[in-house]
Scaffold this active site. Structure first.
Site, PDB file in Angstrom:
ATOM      1  N   CYS A   1       0.845  -1.182   0.000  1.00  0.00           N
ATOM      2  CA  CYS A   1       0.000   0.000   0.000  1.00  0.00           C
ATOM      3  C   CYS A   1       0.890   1.245   0.000  1.00  0.00           C
ATOM      4  O   CYS A   1       1.887   1.303   0.707  1.00  0.00           O
ATOM      5  CB  CYS A   1      -0.945   0.103   1.196  1.00  0.00           C
TER       6      CYS A   1
ATOM      7  N   ARG B   1       3.732  -0.215  -4.867  1.00  0.00           N
ATOM      8  CA  ARG B   1       3.499  -0.774  -3.528  1.00  0.00           C
ATOM      9  C   ARG B   1       2.170  -1.513  -3.431  1.00  0.00           C
ATOM     10  O   ARG B   1       1.848  -2.105  -2.395  1.00  0.00           O
ATOM     11  CB  ARG B   1       3.508   0.355  -2.492  1.00  0.00           C
TER      12      ARG B   1
ATOM     13  N   TRP C   1      -2.903  -2.638  -1.639  1.00  0.00           N
ATOM     14  CA  TRP C   1      -2.628  -4.057  -1.841  1.00  0.00           C
ATOM     15  C   TRP C   1      -3.436  -4.758  -0.762  1.00  0.00           C
ATOM     16  O   TRP C   1      -3.136  -4.655   0.420  1.00  0.00           O
ATOM     17  CB  TRP C   1      -1.138  -4.346  -1.699  1.00  0.00           C
TER      18      TRP C   1
ATOM     19  N   ASN D   1      -1.483   1.847   5.833  1.00  0.00           N
ATOM     20  CA  ASN D   1      -0.611   0.825   5.235  1.00  0.00           C
ATOM     21  C   ASN D   1      -0.139  -0.056   6.386  1.00  0.00           C
ATOM     22  O   ASN D   1       0.523   0.432   7.294  1.00  0.00           O
ATOM     23  CB  ASN D   1       0.576   1.514   4.543  1.00  0.00           C
ATOM     24  N   GLY D   2      -0.503  -1.334   6.334  1.00  0.00           N
ATOM     25  CA  GLY D   2      -0.101  -2.246   7.409  1.00  0.00           C
ATOM     26  C   GLY D   2      -1.250  -3.159   7.782  1.00  0.00           C
ATOM     27  O   GLY D   2      -2.222  -3.302   7.029  1.00  0.00           O
TER      28      GLY D   2
ATOM     29  N   GLU E   1      16.636 -17.453  -9.283  1.00  0.00           N
ATOM     30  CA  GLU E   1      16.212 -16.084  -9.602  1.00  0.00           C
ATOM     31  C   GLU E   1      15.539 -16.037 -10.980  1.00  0.00           C
ATOM     32  O   GLU E   1      14.525 -15.364 -11.158  1.00  0.00           O
ATOM     33  CB  GLU E   1      17.421 -15.139  -9.525  1.00  0.00           C
TER      34      GLU E   1
ATOM     35  N   LYS F   1      11.729 -14.774 -11.637  1.00  0.00           N
ATOM     36  CA  LYS F   1      11.399 -13.693 -12.588  1.00  0.00           C
ATOM     37  C   LYS F   1      10.333 -14.156 -13.561  1.00  0.00           C
ATOM     38  O   LYS F   1       9.381 -13.441 -13.844  1.00  0.00           O
ATOM     39  CB  LYS F   1      12.624 -13.243 -13.391  1.00  0.00           C
TER      40      LYS F   1
ATOM     41  N   GLU G   1       6.790 -14.484 -11.814  1.00  0.00           N
ATOM     42  CA  GLU G   1       6.096 -13.254 -11.420  1.00  0.00           C
ATOM     43  C   GLU G   1       5.707 -12.385 -12.613  1.00  0.00           C
ATOM     44  O   GLU G   1       4.687 -11.706 -12.571  1.00  0.00           O
ATOM     45  CB  GLU G   1       6.858 -12.469 -10.354  1.00  0.00           C
TER      46      GLU G   1
ATOM     47  N   HIS H   1      16.256 -36.345  -8.790  1.00  0.00           N
ATOM     48  CA  HIS H   1      15.572 -36.776  -7.570  1.00  0.00           C
ATOM     49  C   HIS H   1      14.104 -36.367  -7.577  1.00  0.00           C
ATOM     50  O   HIS H   1      13.497 -36.258  -6.509  1.00  0.00           O
ATOM     51  CB  HIS H   1      16.294 -36.211  -6.348  1.00  0.00           C
TER      52      HIS H   1
ATOM     53  N   LYS I   1       5.607  -4.213  -4.465  1.00  0.00           N
ATOM     54  CA  LYS I   1       7.062  -4.197  -4.399  1.00  0.00           C
ATOM     55  C   LYS I   1       7.605  -4.232  -2.972  1.00  0.00           C
ATOM     56  O   LYS I   1       8.557  -4.913  -2.680  1.00  0.00           O
ATOM     57  CB  LYS I   1       7.589  -2.956  -5.112  1.00  0.00           C
TER      58      LYS I   1
END
Ligand code: F6R
Length: 612
Positions: free
Chosen positions: A2, A27, A74, A100-101, A485, A489, A492, A508, A607
């Site tokens: 947020c 955000r 968010w 925000n929180g 990584e 990428k 997402e 395995h 983010k």
């Protein structure tokens, strides 16, 4: 998560808030809202969707005001919807809040309020908080500031809140615990943001509000108090970000711009620190604590997501060069178990935003146990940078694309320099190897530039695999964290399910997935395991999987067996991850674009993860 924005002063608040919200959308971007006080009183406009949609819906509406707050959400409590969007008004319609929180004890507060006759329109914890404040105001006949203070003492969780009160149209009340809040100071005006981006063109003077502080903000006055009602002296910092750094600069997306910025950002990260000619690495945060770092029995590196991948890479490098045992922990796991921290252990926290709630709490917990905290952070003045005993900034500049790219390579560069410096001071690296690695590192920006010049070669590869349902990313040794990584990428940005694995682990389990439809991306640059990764490629080909390989220039073996290859310049295997990750970033980007995804704002993501 947020984004919050606020303005009070002589200018029109609405355009400042809308522009600020657009900059804070990284955000969270599932709904947007603003509250203004003007001649009509307290007005709230809010809507599911991105800021641009709200803006469109407000054409011709009475948005003139000199005080206002705005929020881009968010979702935590309650799905993205018009009703759950912030701001939320109190039952008496006098107060409007953005938050925000997470208010963890909201359910209990809500049932107390319902018993008192309060009603709720939304499913949010935030609407509970604003009514809780209203209730305290009513019962104690106290000022809003006092009611906020009383309320926050009873609230558990994390928050930044901004409050408007129709009866006090010249004041914004703000408070913070755990989530970021920046106040920009202008002449007879103040700007508020989750970061400094909403105020960049107006002021370079900012105050980073601390946890448990309440700000009472008027156009010409900023008063900071703690929850005990004691005045705090605002500490004014100078911003060194320019507006251009947060604009797209001609690129289609921030993600692409940030990928292409990497020669510069890595250079900026090395600049003034690494001198290959003199054989020196100058890092004050390391030098000031060199004894503690050299003699530490163990390093524990804590991080989340992409930063965790940088941490994992550091484990390989630090153990190899410094011979110090390293553990890499997900911050979210570390904080909730009862970790053993021994005397002398060093905690390294890695974070782009410096605001990730899990990482922040994990370091606070480690501090309670007496650990020394070294922060590797991108955002200057962020909570983690301030909570650390020492640290090093990555100097990658603002990263707006939700998927981390340039921040990752800057983290790698910083971690590599730290490993080299400690190894040198500790005497665990031969001088010739040290000097060779310094030169290699210094040459990286040029090599990344060369990769980017060939970036278009990845477009047809992206086109070919864009409809895959799954993908596997494999690598060994230093290339394993890069495989992780690369997979992160891809998932997402393109929503293709992708997994990273150590190449040898494939046998395995994951090999069961291999068929003619499965793209398998090998990070197969030349290193001491090269022959082994070649065998792994053959094992995939024997099962008809499609192989895309990131190889070292001059490798003519892998191209003879892979379906597609992309070559990166030669580099020492310790430094090579800084190169091999770049084509993986671009591949995800081009696949995401080919699939029509919103690559800068992937669904469900934000983010800066300021909730746990
Ligand atoms: C992935 C990504 C996230 C972050 C993670 C940690 O592209 O950006 O996985 O790496 O949320 O964030 P920071 O580094 O800000 O602590």
């Amino acid at each position: 998560m947020c984004g919050i924005v606020g303005y009070i002063g002589p200018r029109e608040a609405y355009p400042i808030i809308i522009t600020g919200l657009k900059r804070q959308e990284y955000r969270g971007y599932d709904s947007t809202g603003i509250a203004l006080i003007n001649e009509n009183g307290l007005e709230v406009f809010k809507k599911k969707g991105k800021v641009a949609e709200l803006e469109l819906s407000l054409l011709g509406k009475p948005v003139n005001a000199h005080i206002g707050i705005g929020h881009t959400r968010w979702a935590t409590h309650g799905e993205p919807s018009d009703v759950n969007a912030h701001p939320h008004k109190s039952n008496n319609e006098k107060l409007a809040i953005i938050h925000n929180g997470i208010i963890e004890n909201y359910a209990q507060l809500k049932s107390e309020l319902i018993k008192k006759g309060y009603s709720f329109k939304s499913e949010t914890d935030t609407e509970v908080l604003v009514n809780f404040i209203e209730d305290i105001q009513k019962n104690t006949q106290s000022s809003l500031e006092e009611a906020v203070r009383i309320a926050l003492k009873r609230v558990s969780g994390a928050y930044v809140i901004l409050l408007l009160d129709e009866d006090n149209p010249d004041t914004i009340i703000a408070a913070r615990k755990g989530s970021p809040l920046v106040i920009g100071i202008g002449k007879d005006e103040h700007f508020l943001g989750s970061d400094a981006t909403p105020m960049l063109e107006y002021t370079k003077e900012v105050v980073y509000v601390n946890d448990y502080e309440i700000a009472i903000i008027k156009a010409g006055e900023l008063i900071l108090k703690n929850l005990g009602n004691e005045r705090q002296m605002p500490y004014i910092s100078k911003l060194d970000i320019e507006l251009a750094a947060i604009e797209k600069g001609g690129y289609d997306h921030f993600m692409l711009k940030e990928i292409y910025e990497q020669p510069t950002t890595i250079y900026d990260c090395l600049r003034g620190r690494l001198d290959a000619e003199k054989g020196t690495i100058t890092m004050k945060g390391i030098q000031d604590h060199i004894e503690a770092l050299i003699h530490a029995p163990r390093y524990i590196i804590i991080a989340c997501g992409t930063s965790w991948h940088a941490a994992l890479e550091a484990e390989y490098i630090i153990e190899e060069l410094c011979r110090i045992p390293v553990e890499v922990e997900y911050a979210s796991e570390f904080r909730y178990r009862n970790p053993i921290i021994n005397k002398g252990d060093v905690i390294i926290a890695v974070s782009q935003s410096g605001e990730t709630a899990d990482t922040l709490v994990a370091i606070e917990k480690a501090k309670e146990q007496g650990a020394f905290i070294f922060g590797i952070v991108n955002v200057v003045g962020s909570s983690i940078s301030r909570a650390s005993h020492a640290g090093a900034y990555t100097h990658a500049g603002p990263e707006i694309g939700v998927a981390s790219t340039k921040a990752f390579t800057a983290q790698l560069a910083v971690l590599m320099m730290i490993a080299l410096k400690i190894a040198k001071e500790k005497g665990t690296i031969e001088n010739s190897r040290y000097m060779e690695l310094l030169v290699e590192l210094e040459n990286i920006p040029e090599k990344v530039d060369a990769i980017l010049k060939n970036g278009d070669l990845l477009k047809p590869i992206a086109e070919k695999y864009k409809d895959a349902g799954n993908a596997l990313y494999l690598g060994r040794g230093y290339n394993f964290p890069i495989a992780l990584e690369g997979a992160l990428k891809l998932k997402e940005i393109s929503y293709i399910h992708a997994e990273g694995y150590p190449a040898a682990e494939m046998k395995h389990g994951p090999i069961a997935l291999v068929d003619k439809n499965l793209p398998v991306v090998f990070v197969a640059t030349k290193d001491e395991y090269h022959a082994k990764i070649v065998s792994n490629i053959q094992e995939i080909k024997a099962r008809k999987g499609k192989v895309i390989a990131i190889i070292t220039e001059g490798d003519d073996l892998i191209p003879s067996m892979a379906d597609d290859v992309f070559a990166v310049p030669t580099a020492n295997e310790i430094i090579a991850p800084l190169l091999s990750v770049v084509p993986l970033q671009l591949l995800s980007y081009y696949i995401g674009v080919a699939k029509g995804c919103d690559v800068d704002k992937p669904r469900n993501l934000a983010k800066s993860v300021t909730v746990e």
